[in-house]
Design an enzyme around this catalytic site. Sequence first.
Site, PDB file in Angstrom:
ATOM      1  N   SER A 139       0.838  -1.216   0.000  1.00  0.00           N
ATOM      2  CA  SER A 139       0.000   0.000   0.000  1.00  0.00           C
ATOM      3  C   SER A 139       0.868   1.260   0.000  1.00  0.00           C
ATOM      4  O   SER A 139       0.500   2.280   0.562  1.00  0.00           O
ATOM      5  CB  SER A 139      -0.948  -0.001   1.206  1.00  0.00           C
ATOM      6  OG  SER A 139      -1.856  -1.072   1.127  1.00  0.00           O
ATOM      7  N   SER A 168      -4.953   0.414  -0.248  1.00  0.00           N
ATOM      8  CA  SER A 168      -5.466  -0.848  -0.804  1.00  0.00           C
ATOM      9  C   SER A 168      -5.649  -1.948   0.221  1.00  0.00           C
ATOM     10  O   SER A 168      -6.727  -2.531   0.334  1.00  0.00           O
ATOM     11  CB  SER A 168      -4.539  -1.331  -1.919  1.00  0.00           C
ATOM     12  OG  SER A 168      -4.994  -2.570  -2.424  1.00  0.00           O
ATOM     13  N   GLU A 169      -4.591  -2.264   0.964  1.00  0.00           N
ATOM     14  CA  GLU A 169      -4.650  -3.470   1.782  1.00  0.00           C
ATOM     15  C   GLU A 169      -5.544  -3.341   3.002  1.00  0.00           C
ATOM     16  O   GLU A 169      -5.975  -4.353   3.570  1.00  0.00           O
ATOM     17  CB  GLU A 169      -3.237  -3.896   2.143  1.00  0.00           C
ATOM     18  CG  GLU A 169      -2.593  -4.562   0.948  1.00  0.00           C
ATOM     19  CD  GLU A 169      -1.087  -4.594   1.007  1.00  0.00           C
ATOM     20  OE1 GLU A 169      -0.538  -5.704   0.969  1.00  0.00           O
ATOM     21  OE2 GLU A 169      -0.460  -3.528   1.072  1.00  0.00           O
ATOM     22  N   GLY A 170      -5.853  -2.139   3.393  1.00  0.00           N
ATOM     23  CA  GLY A 170      -6.817  -1.979   4.472  1.00  0.00           C
ATOM     24  C   GLY A 170      -8.186  -2.503   4.105  1.00  0.00           C
ATOM     25  O   GLY A 170      -8.975  -2.901   4.977  1.00  0.00           O
ATOM     26  N   PHE A 171      -8.495  -2.541   2.808  1.00  0.00           N
ATOM     27  CA  PHE A 171      -9.812  -2.969   2.357  1.00  0.00           C
ATOM     28  C   PHE A 171      -9.909  -4.479   2.144  1.00  0.00           C
ATOM     29  O   PHE A 171     -10.944  -4.979   1.700  1.00  0.00           O
ATOM     30  CB  PHE A 171     -10.182  -2.236   1.065  1.00  0.00           C
ATOM     31  CG  PHE A 171     -10.352  -0.757   1.255  1.00  0.00           C
ATOM     32  CD1 PHE A 171     -11.333  -0.269   2.096  1.00  0.00           C
ATOM     33  CD2 PHE A 171      -9.518   0.153   0.620  1.00  0.00           C
ATOM     34  CE1 PHE A 171     -11.495   1.096   2.289  1.00  0.00           C
ATOM     35  CE2 PHE A 171      -9.674   1.516   0.804  1.00  0.00           C
ATOM     36  CZ  PHE A 171     -10.653   1.986   1.641  1.00  0.00           C
TER      37      PHE A 171
END
Length: 958
Positions: free
Chosen positions: A711, A885-888
């Site tokens: 991210s 991105s990776e939080g989602f």
Amino acid sequence: MKLSKKTLTINGADRTFVCDPDQDTLASVLRRLGLTGTKVGCGTGVCGACSVVLDDKVVRSCTRKIKGIKDFSKVVTIEGIGNPMNPHPLQYAFVHTAAIQCGFCSPGFIMSAYQLLKENQAPSREEVRDWFQKHRNICRCTGYKQIVDGVMEAAAILRGEKTLEDIRFKWEKETDLYGKPLIRPNALAKACGVCDFGDDVALKMPEETLHAVLVMPRVTSHANIIRIDTSEAEKAPGVVQIITAKDVQKAGCKNALMAYTFSPRTLPYDQVHKLIQDEKIISWGNVIAIAVADTKARAQEAAELVKMEYEQLPEYMNYLEAVLPDAMEIHPGMPNIYCQHPLRKGAADDVAKLIEEAAFSVEGSFYSSREPHLSIEGDTVQSYYDEDGLLTVQCKSMTNYFDRDDIAEALGEEIENIRVVENPTGGSFGWAMNAGSYALCAMAAKLTRMPVALHIDYAQFIALSGKRSPAYMNGRLACDAEGKILAGEFDAGMDHGAYHEMGDDKIIRMLRFIFYPYYVPNALGLSRVAITNHAFGTAYRGYGAPQAFTCGEALIDMLAEKAGMDPFEFRYKNIARPGQDNINQVPFLEYPMEAMMDKMKPMYEEAKKKAEEFNAATDGSVRKGVGLAWGGYTVGLGAVDEASVAIELRPDGKFTKYDTWQDQGQGGDAGSLIHTLQALRQYFPQVTPEDIRLVQADTKLCPNTGESAGSRSHFANGKATILAAKNLTDAMRKEDGTYRTYDEMAAEGIPTKYNGDWTAASEWDDLVEIEPNEGMGNPAYAYIYTLFLAEVAVDMRTGKTTVEGFRCVDEVGKVGNVQSLDGQAYGGISHSIGFALSEDYEDVRKHTNMLAAGVPTIKDIPDDMTLIHMNGENARGPWGSSGCSEGFQSGNHVAVLNAINHACGVRIHELPATPEKVKAGIEALAKGEPNPNVPETYFLGSDFYDELEAIKEKPMSL
């Protein structure tokens, strides 16, 4: 071979061609005629990327044999409904509603929708969804919502209710575009089918190009190779060479990817990631040779003639099998468990006692599955020597320079002799981090000294490519009588498949995200990683975090229930506040958690009320539930992170931006454009998007901006772009404050191209790697915070779970491009729903295509999704932004599991939550029997406490 002459009316014109009626499909003919807007993804009629209209019917052209189509049948392809100069309303609407991400599936969706709107000019959203479900159109990037948006807008235009201008975002030159829905530069080409992806590139290469197919036995996952027989294959028509490990070694190739480690606790290992096997099969997807021929078909035929004799060895297909005391070493001389990382926080030695004496405590064992990435486009690679003699590899690289180094290592070449170019990419979500197939294609070009196109069918791709690493976790959590968390404990075992690289990094990520973002004052944990004979564990959005959340967010829900508290209120009480640290004993960089929960609370209360009212008013055959889960991630690669870009002034007074923001579908082109626009407009307010040309993802032309992972891209590229714009404008600036033109700079001998070179270490001195003795540290320069709510309906008769609604509140700093951010959110949510309910790559013989591996269809993903971006200011980030991105794709799958439990009282401990598992739990509950979905405590290789004590006695330094 007997050929046939055929005539079809294609896009309004009669087209006569010669074909093989027994082999050719409609898709292969269309593509050979140059209509490469028709994409072939799965090749088995599963994904719908190849959809065209045949005689007013949507068909999947990859499985429609040409011999079954009558002469003068009418075919309409994406090229026939519009072009970039005159797009169809569907093409235009898809661009402007952000329905285009990677774009590989887009022509199929548009052609499917084209026929829908011919039959129904005013469909409802649900009718659109039903149509795509019926015609098997699959998207892996968007979460489907924006695609339906695009169809609805196009329908309104076709009915005359709207114009093209009505749906286009309008801006004035003086308007700040940062955060606005700036469309992707490559979106229109993808919508019109004129963007060339990897197989399109291969089809259009010069006539002398050779074609390569991998020889993958796929008969065993663990065996000693006795003999490889290539004699029949070598005599097959058109064969140039059958390349074996012996051949590449004779040519000076090392035949292995780089060996590297992230942790001092990783046991030393040599280059075990061999690309062509000659001694041992260690995974189902292993390659034993490359068949190279003058055509793809002949290469495929030759590959099937290669024979292998082998001696079967025990197959350890999961972590629990590989760590048993009597399990053999998969890589001889190297223990299967090759790295263990501890976490000790607060009164770590007293955690067991604190839990046992607490007012409330819970425990459980949890498994997060081997999630396959299931990009619609599989893997495809081309290699050749360019005009400067560089061995060039065109592929789906998401880290150009790292892959260049990996390929050079495998080939025994100097890195300066290798060039890596990213093709337009039909999604990867992380699997493209691995350079195995890229190096294999490069080997074929090196040995034949000819251009080579490597072809990998979808069944080969799914066997060859890496997967999300599964993890087994035992955990305990305790709180006091008021519901304040006192202590947590966990023991984790990660299955990293056949190869080592990145496994030690991922288990460190698990340490960082267990119980995120709560305040847990006392914690004790151990994270382990082992080799198995399954698919190797590679990068996947979330990279270690979803495994930790599978355990952590389930325990939070279980403890709230045990304490008699509402799960929302329990979380609200325990989220970290200023002055409270994270699990790694350092402060969070920000504390938006309370404000985020305040935003979520009314949505939670409304959803809970709706579920309760439904359950009270109906017969109980379907029950609804609501589930919460926190998620999030960190941004960047730590103190070692760096990024370089370049900006050049052109003779026409406009600008070119050079970088390696590899666009995997997330919008690297749009991100680069918005940063460049924002940076240059500080000095030249009149600059427009049209004034900026992007040159991206080519190691020969672009400086190293780093990997499209962690991210980090928006953050790091933005930082470097600010520096590049400053360096260029400083050179352009005259003493009177005005700026030189290109001609004036050339006349004065001043360069017109400037780099911006950014390093994280030059900005902050508080970035410390996670140390190996107690798990302390903070290598992240920014954080992502995400809070999820899932609304589900459970059919009590079948156990089938349907996610009916999803809410997400996020804090990712200031929004850069809202369309790209929304796309990452919806896409991540859709992957997480699939992770929760259906996706799995466990059975290597059965899970050979995306449908068998559980890819979610449009009716599996809710249309009712709400995103709330807090849009705060990140103090460290470019323009106040962070990463996203990776939080989602972090904890949101657990929101679905928690909602199932709320609906029917059945907690699923081992992913995915299939109907069979849920039904078994419902039936057991009705009989007053224990939930059969609760596993016994996992044996992860040794006693948890003994192992931690042994590690404690052997401290290490970074």
